[in-house]
Design a protein around this motif. Structure first.
Motif, short mmCIF file in Angstrom:
data_model
loop_
_atom_site.label_atom_id
_atom_site.label_comp_id
_atom_site.label_asym_id
_atom_site.label_seq_id
_atom_site.Cartn_x
_atom_site.Cartn_y
_atom_site.Cartn_z
N MET A 1 0.83 -1.19 0.00
CA MET A 1 0.00 0.00 0.00
C MET A 1 0.87 1.25 0.00
O MET A 1 1.90 1.30 0.67
N THR A 2 0.45 2.29 -0.73
CA THR A 2 1.18 3.54 -0.75
C THR A 2 0.89 4.31 0.52
O THR A 2 -0.03 4.01 1.28
N ASP A 3 1.69 5.39 0.78
CA ASP A 3 1.46 6.23 1.95
C ASP A 3 0.06 6.82 1.92
O ASP A 3 -0.61 6.95 2.94
N GLN A 4 -0.40 7.20 0.70
CA GLN A 4 -1.72 7.80 0.58
C GLN A 4 -2.80 6.78 0.97
O GLN A 4 -3.75 7.11 1.69
N GLU A 5 -2.62 5.53 0.54
CA GLU A 5 -3.58 4.50 0.89
C GLU A 5 -3.54 4.20 2.38
O GLU A 5 -4.56 3.96 3.02
N HIS A 6 -2.34 4.23 2.96
CA HIS A 6 -2.20 3.97 4.38
C HIS A 6 -2.90 5.05 5.20
O HIS A 6 -3.56 4.77 6.19
N LYS A 7 -2.75 6.32 4.78
CA LYS A 7 -3.43 7.41 5.49
C LYS A 7 -4.94 7.28 5.36
O LYS A 7 -5.68 7.53 6.30
N ALA A 8 -5.36 6.88 4.18
CA ALA A 8 -6.79 6.71 3.97
C ALA A 8 -7.34 5.61 4.87
O ALA A 8 -8.49 5.64 5.29
N GLY A 9 -6.47 4.65 5.18
CA GLY A 9 -6.89 3.54 6.02
C GLY A 9 -7.21 3.95 7.43
O GLY A 9 -7.86 3.21 8.16
N ALA A 10 -6.74 5.10 7.86
CA ALA A 10 -7.01 5.56 9.20
C ALA A 10 -8.36 6.25 9.32
O ALA A 10 -8.72 6.74 10.38
N GLN A 11 -9.12 6.29 8.26
CA GLN A 11 -10.44 6.90 8.28
C GLN A 11 -11.49 5.81 8.19
O GLN A 11 -11.52 5.01 7.27
N SER A 12 -12.39 5.76 9.16
CA SER A 12 -13.38 4.69 9.24
C SER A 12 -14.52 4.93 8.28
O SER A 12 -15.10 6.00 8.25
N ASP A 13 -14.85 3.92 7.45
CA ASP A 13 -16.02 4.00 6.59
C ASP A 13 -17.28 3.97 7.44
O ASP A 13 -17.29 3.44 8.54
N ALA A 14 -18.34 4.51 6.92
CA ALA A 14 -19.59 4.56 7.67
C ALA A 14 -20.25 3.19 7.66
O ALA A 14 -20.83 2.77 6.67
N GLN A 15 -20.12 2.46 8.76
CA GLN A 15 -20.71 1.14 8.90
C GLN A 15 -21.22 1.00 10.33
O GLN A 15 -20.72 1.65 11.25
N GLY A 91 4.04 -1.68 6.54
CA GLY A 91 3.73 -2.76 7.46
C GLY A 91 2.34 -2.61 8.07
O GLY A 91 1.63 -1.64 7.83
N SER A 92 1.99 -3.58 8.87
CA SER A 92 0.68 -3.56 9.52
C SER A 92 0.64 -2.43 10.54
O SER A 92 1.60 -2.21 11.28
N PRO A 93 -0.47 -1.67 10.60
CA PRO A 93 -0.54 -0.55 11.53
C PRO A 93 -0.48 -1.01 12.98
O PRO A 93 -0.98 -2.07 13.34
N ARG A 94 0.14 -0.18 13.82
CA ARG A 94 0.26 -0.51 15.24
C ARG A 94 -1.05 -0.20 15.97
O ARG A 94 -1.85 0.59 15.52
N ASN A 95 -1.20 -0.86 17.11
CA ASN A 95 -2.37 -0.63 17.96
C ASN A 95 -3.67 -0.74 17.15
O ASN A 95 -4.59 0.06 17.31
N SER A 96 -3.71 -1.74 16.28
CA SER A 96 -4.87 -1.89 15.40
C SER A 96 -5.78 -3.04 15.82
O SER A 96 -6.61 -3.51 15.04
N GLY A 97 -5.61 -3.53 17.08
CA GLY A 97 -6.49 -4.55 17.59
C GLY A 97 -6.48 -5.81 16.74
O GLY A 97 -5.43 -6.34 16.40
N PRO A 98 -7.67 -6.28 16.35
CA PRO A 98 -7.76 -7.54 15.61
C PRO A 98 -7.53 -7.38 14.10
O PRO A 98 -7.89 -8.28 13.33
N PHE A 99 -6.96 -6.27 13.67
CA PHE A 99 -6.76 -6.01 12.24
C PHE A 99 -6.05 -7.17 11.55
O PHE A 99 -6.52 -7.68 10.52
N LEU A 140 -8.00 0.84 4.62
CA LEU A 140 -6.75 0.12 4.33
C LEU A 140 -7.02 -1.36 4.13
O LEU A 140 -6.54 -1.97 3.17
N GLY A 141 -7.78 -1.94 5.04
CA GLY A 141 -8.10 -3.36 4.92
C GLY A 141 -8.91 -3.66 3.67
O GLY A 141 -8.67 -4.67 2.99
N ASN A 142 -9.86 -2.80 3.36
CA ASN A 142 -10.70 -2.99 2.18
C ASN A 142 -9.85 -2.98 0.90
O ASN A 142 -9.97 -3.87 0.04
N ALA A 143 -8.96 -2.00 0.79
CA ALA A 143 -8.11 -1.90 -0.40
C ALA A 143 -7.18 -3.10 -0.51
O ALA A 143 -6.96 -3.65 -1.61
#
Length: 458
Positions: A1-15, A91-99, A140-143
Motif C-alpha cells: 500500500m502507498t502512503d496515501q492508501e495507508h493514510k486513507a486507512g485511518a479513516q473509518s467507513d460509515a458502517q 507494514g501492519s498498523p500498530r495498535n490496530s487490535g484484531p486487524f 486500508l483493509g478494504n483496499a
C-alpha cells in the motif's frame, strides 16, 4: 500500500458498529479469534476451538466453516503473510487490535477457499468495524483485500519456495536430517489436505468395500470422500475407528498376541490401545490426562473393547509399582513436538519452538527409561513419536541403547509394514515421511511423519 492508501486507512467507513445478524459474520469472528489466540498463546488449535467455539453459539455449518478458515490460514500462513506484507509498504498498523487476524482469515478465504471474494471482503470489513482500534483502518483493509482478490493468480503463481509455509527452524532441521530434496517434499506435502484413514477390528477387505475406501498396504483403510464420520456404516456398531495409517504401524511392530499383558504408556486418545485390545491382549492404558482418558474409555465402549485404565504419570506409576509391574510388551507413544502431524494439524508448525522440542526430549528420556523397567526378560518395547525431529526419535533410542546394554534393537522388516521399504531407515527402525505412500490424488496420498523403534529385553 502507498502512503496515501495507508493514510486513507485511518479513516473509518460509515458502517454499523455491530452486525449480529449478518449471515456468515459470526463464523468469521470465531475464525479470526482462533487465529489470534493460537498465535499469541501458542496453544493447539483443536483445544482452543473446543474452549472458544461454544461461546459463539454457531450452528454446525458455521462452526465447521470457522474451523476450516483457521486450519487453512495456518496451513498457508507463510504465503498469506508474505502476500499481505508485500502489499503494505509501511507494514501492519500498530495498535490496530484484531486487524491482522481478521485480514489473515479473509486472505485464507480469498486465496484458498471456495468463498466468493465479495463475501470474504464484505464480512471482513464489517468485522473490522466492530473494534474501535481496527475500525480506523477499514479503508486500508478494504483496499488490501480487494487487491489480494485481483492478484490471486499472481500470488499463488509466485509462491514457488517450498519452504514458504514452513518456519525457518523447521526447514533447517529437516534439511539437516533428510537433505534438501526430501525436506522440500515434506514441506510441500504439508500444504495439502490430509487423508482420512481408519483402522478396523476385523474383516478389513469387507469394510473397505462397504465404505468405498482404499485398502492400503499397511492394513488401514483410506476413505475416498469427506463425509460425516458418525454417519458412516459401522461407526455405531463399533467396527472401526479413525487412525492415521502411520499411527497404526507401531502396534504392528509390537505384534500383540492373545493373552499377553501389554502396557500402553501415554495412551490417550487411544487408537493404539484399541489395536492392542482388538488383538486379544490384556492392555493397561496409562495416561496422566483424565479428560483424554475419558474420551479413550468412551471410544473403547463404542468399539466393544476393554482395557485397564490408569490415570497417572507413567514414570510415577512405574516407580510406585516397582518390580510388581512386568509386561510381555510395552508401547511408549511419547509426548513430542508432533511435527509429523503438521499436515493434519498445521498450527503445530507455528506454535512449537526448538526450546519446546528440547524440553520434551528430556521428558522422553525419562519415560523411555521407565518403560524399559516394565518389560520382562525376553519382552518387547516399542518407542514411537509423531515427530520428524531426530532428537525425539533416532537420537533418543541411540542414547537409550548405549545406556541400557540389556536391550537390543529388533529390526523392522518390510513385510510387517506392507512392503514399504522406504519407511525403514538404515538402523532398521520405522521412519515414515509425509510425502511417502503416493496415491491417486494429493489428498489420497501420504501419511503422518512417525518414528518407531522395536527393542527386545535380553
Amino acid at each position: 500500500m502507498t502512503d496515501q492508501e495507508h493514510k486513507a486507512g485511518a479513516q473509518s467507513d460509515a458502517q454499523p458498529q455491530k452486525a449480529e445478524n449478518v449471515p456468515g459474520l459470526p463464523a468469521r469472528r470465531l475464525a479470526a479469534t482462533l487465529i489470534d489466540e493460537v498465535l499469541k498463546a501458542r496453544l493447539a488449535l483443536d483445544e482452543t476451538y473446543e474452549r472458544l467455539a461454544p461461546s459463539f453459539g454457531l450452528d454446525a455449518a458455521d462452526a465447521a466453516l470457522a474451523r476450516a478458515i483457521a486450519i487453512t490460514a495456518f496451513r498457508r500462513l507463510g504465503t498469506i503473510q508474505h502476500a499481505i506484507n508485500a502489499r503494505l509498504e509501511r507494514g501492519s498498523p500498530r495498535n490496530s487490535g484484531p486487524f491482522e487476524p481478521i485480514l489473515v482469515a479473509a486472505a485464507a478465504q480469498i486465496l484458498f477457499l471456495d468463498v466468493p471474494d465479495h463475501a470474504a471482503v464484505d464480512l471482513a470489513i464489517r468485522h473490522l468495524h466492530e473494534d474501535a482500534r481496527s475500525s480506523r483502518y477499514v479503508s486500508l483493509g478494504n483496499a488490501l483485500l480487494r487487491r489480494l482478490a485481483r492478484e490471486r493468480d499472481a500470488i499463488l503463481g509466485e509462491a514457488l519456495d517450498p519452504f514458504l509455509d514452513t518456519p525457518e527452524w523447521l526447514g533447517e532441521s529437516w534439511i539437516a536430517r533428510y537433505g534438501a530434496e526430501t525436506a522440500a517434499a515434506i514441506a510441500v506435502t504439508h500444504r495439502d489436505e490430509p487423508p482420512l484413514d481408519i483402522s478396523v477390528k476385523d474383516d478389513v477387505e469387507g469394510w473397505a468395500e462397504r465404505l468405498g475406501g482404499l485398502l492400503l498396504p499397511t492394513g488401514s483403510i483410506r476413505l475416498r470422500e469427506r463425509e460425516s464420520i458418525t454417519g458412516l456404516p459401522g461407526f455405531d456398531k463399533g467396527a472401526w475407528w479413525v487412525q492415521d495409517a502411520a499411527a497404526a504401524l507401531p502396534v504392528r511392530l509390537l505384534a500383540p498376541k492373545p493373552g499377553e499383558r501389554i502396557a500402553d504408556l501415554c495412551a490417550a486418545p487411544g487408537g493404539k490401545t484399541a489395536q492392542i485390545a482388538a488383538s486379544g491382549a490384556h492392555v493397561t492404558a496409562v495416561d496422566r490426562s483424565g479428560p483424554r482418558l475419558r474420551r479413550l474409555k468412551a471410544n473403547l465402549e463404542r468399539l466393544g473393547l476393554a482395557a485397564e485404565i490408569v490415570t497417572q504419570d507413567a514414570v510415577a506409576w512405574q516407580e510406585k509399582g516397582g518390580d510388581a509391574l512386568s509386561f510381555d510388551a510395552v508401547l511408549l507413544d511419547a509426548p513430542c513436538s508432533a511435527t509429523g502431524t503438521i499436515r493434519r494439524h498445521p498450527d503445530v508448525a507455528w506454535t512449537k519452538t526448538p526450546e519446546d522440542r528440547d524440553k520434551l526430549v528430556a521428558l522422553q528420556a525419562r519415560l523411555l527409561e521407565s518403560a524399559g523397567r516394565l518389560v520382562r526378560p525376553g519382552g518387547r518395547l516399542v518407542y514411537c513419536t509423531c515427530s520428524l525431529e531426530p532428537e525425539e526419535g533416532e537420537q533418543q533410542v541411540a542414547t537409550f541403547l548405549s545406556e541400557n546394554p540389556g536391550f537390543a534393537r529388533a529390526a523392522v522388516t518390510s513385510d510387517e509394514i506392507g512392503g514399504l521399504t522406504e519407511a525403514i531407515d538404515d538402523q532398521g527402525d520405522l521412519r515414515t515421511l509425509p510425502h511417502q505412500l503416493r496415491g491417486e490424488t494429493p489428498r489420497l496420498s501420504g501419511y503422518a511423519g512417525f518414528y518407531a523403534s522395536r527393542l527386545v529385553r535380553l
